[in-house]
Design a protein around this motif. Structure first.
Motif, PDB file in Angstrom:
ATOM      1  N   GLY A 195      19.798 -25.324 -48.744  1.00 33.96           N
ATOM      2  CA  GLY A 195      19.806 -26.051 -50.002  1.00 33.96           C
ATOM      3  C   GLY A 195      18.482 -26.745 -50.261  1.00 33.96           C
ATOM      4  O   GLY A 195      17.403 -26.205 -49.985  1.00 33.96           O
TER       5      GLY A 195
ATOM      6  N   ASP B 173      25.787 -33.108 -52.351  1.00 28.24           N
ATOM      7  CA  ASP B 173      26.899 -32.825 -51.437  1.00 28.24           C
ATOM      8  C   ASP B 173      27.829 -34.032 -51.333  1.00 28.24           C
ATOM      9  O   ASP B 173      27.387 -35.152 -51.045  1.00 28.24           O
ATOM     10  CB  ASP B 173      26.342 -32.468 -50.069  1.00 28.24           C
ATOM     11  CG  ASP B 173      27.424 -32.208 -49.051  1.00 28.24           C
ATOM     12  OD1 ASP B 173      28.124 -31.194 -49.172  1.00 28.24           O
ATOM     13  OD2 ASP B 173      27.592 -33.044 -48.140  1.00 28.24           O
TER      14      ASP B 173
ATOM     15  N   ASP C 182      23.307 -28.796 -51.766  1.00 37.38           N
ATOM     16  CA  ASP C 182      23.559 -27.498 -51.144  1.00 37.38           C
ATOM     17  C   ASP C 182      23.499 -26.366 -52.172  1.00 37.38           C
ATOM     18  O   ASP C 182      23.885 -26.546 -53.336  1.00 37.38           O
ATOM     19  CB  ASP C 182      24.933 -27.480 -50.469  1.00 37.38           C
ATOM     20  CG  ASP C 182      24.984 -28.364 -49.238  1.00 37.38           C
ATOM     21  OD1 ASP C 182      23.904 -28.723 -48.726  1.00 37.38           O
ATOM     22  OD2 ASP C 182      26.096 -28.702 -48.803  1.00 37.38           O
TER      23      ASP C 182
END
Length: 295
Positions: free
Chosen positions: A174, A201, A109
């Motif tokens: 992202g 993430d 992200d």
């Protein structure tokens, strides 16, 4: 990879008294048949009922993070030898997802890439040098944008591991990275290292580890294309629910045509690609790329 072809929702009514009745529910999966999934559900409910009658705790009976995801299998993908290498499922909000146990996808992200590096430990000597220094403090460096942060991380990793190869895609919030040079299990030591190095993430990492596969969304999130989530959770209880889901999917598929999931960024590293990765790259790119608004 915890993927089942058949799922059943099984219920058992208990407690016919002034406080009841109560309904126990179990969701069970099977690759054998729907009947096998239902039979397993009945066994689970009978065990839970017996524990309740004996005033025993139900610890271990209810699903936790490692429980298989309750998703409808849309397609199973096999290699030239007939070995299962991936499956496409429909997740809880209706998007198609590629599940791959050995071809590594990473979800990175923008917000994670923007996080500042950890602060250096306090140094008394450095404190006094700064206190009595007559030189002006250097101006702070401008923060790097997420794309630059990711490129620096890729360059640092490839400096130490030149045999690695990454395909990089831009997502709406992202980046998606695809490791092509070798096959890696999500719980392997190497996987943990690259997860951390690329600031993957954290929720995605736990999901991959619990489900023993990597996941890559192949179709848009419905609320990003002006559509709602499916009305009924899978598995469906009635033929009417199945018909409503089919109608939902037709509208979802129609609206999805004007959107893409990823944009191509580039390839970094050795250029090597395994046959298994190449097969999934073709499927992934056909589904995700299109040069349209990302959703």
């Amino acid at each position: 990879m915890q993927i089942y072809s058949h799922w059943a929702r099984t219920t058992l009514k208990i407690g016919e008294n002034e406080y009841g009745p109560f309904l126990l529910t179990a969701y069970t999966g099977s690759d054998e048949s729907l009947a096998a999934a239902q039979a397993e559900g009945q066994l689970i409910l009978q065990r839970r009922h017996a524990k309740l009658l004996a005033a025993e705790p139900l610890g271990g009976e209810y699903p936790v993070g490692s429980a298989p995801l309750r998703e409808q299998v849309e397609q199973r993908i096999h290699n030239s030898s007939g070995e299962l290498i991936a499956a496409i499922t429909r997740n809880r909000y209706g998007s198609l997802v590629l599940n791959a146990p050995r071809v590594m996808f990473l979800d990175v992200d923008d917000d994670d890439l923007r996080q500042p590096p950890p602060r250096e430990p306090f140094s008394l000597a450095q404190f006094f040098r700064n206190l009595f220094s007559t030189a002006p403090a250097p101006p702070p460096l401008p923060p790097l944008v997420p794309h630059e942060q990711l490129q620096l991380r890729l360059a640092a990793w490839l400096q130490l591991h030149p045999e690695w190869n990454f395909r990089v895609y831009r997502t709406r919030l992202g980046f998606r990275l695809l490791v092509t040079h070798q096959l890696l299990a999500p719980n392997s030591a190497e996987a943990q290292q690259i997860f951390a190095a690329m600031r993957t993430d954290a929720i995605y990492v736990r999901l991959c580890q619990n489900q023993d596969c990597y996941r890559a969304r192949l179709s848009p999130k419905p609320w990003r294309i002006g559509w709602r989530r499916p009305k009924h959770p899978f598995p469906f209880d009635t033929p009417e629910q199945m018909r409503e889901q089919q109608q939902w999917q037709q509208e979802y598929t129609s609206r999805s045509q004007a959107f893409s999931v990823c944009d191509w960024v580039g390839e970094y590293g050795s250029g090597h690609t395994t046959p298994e990765a190449r097969q999934l790259i073709e499927l992934h790119d056909a589904a995700c790329l299109g040069g349209q608004k990302l959703a």
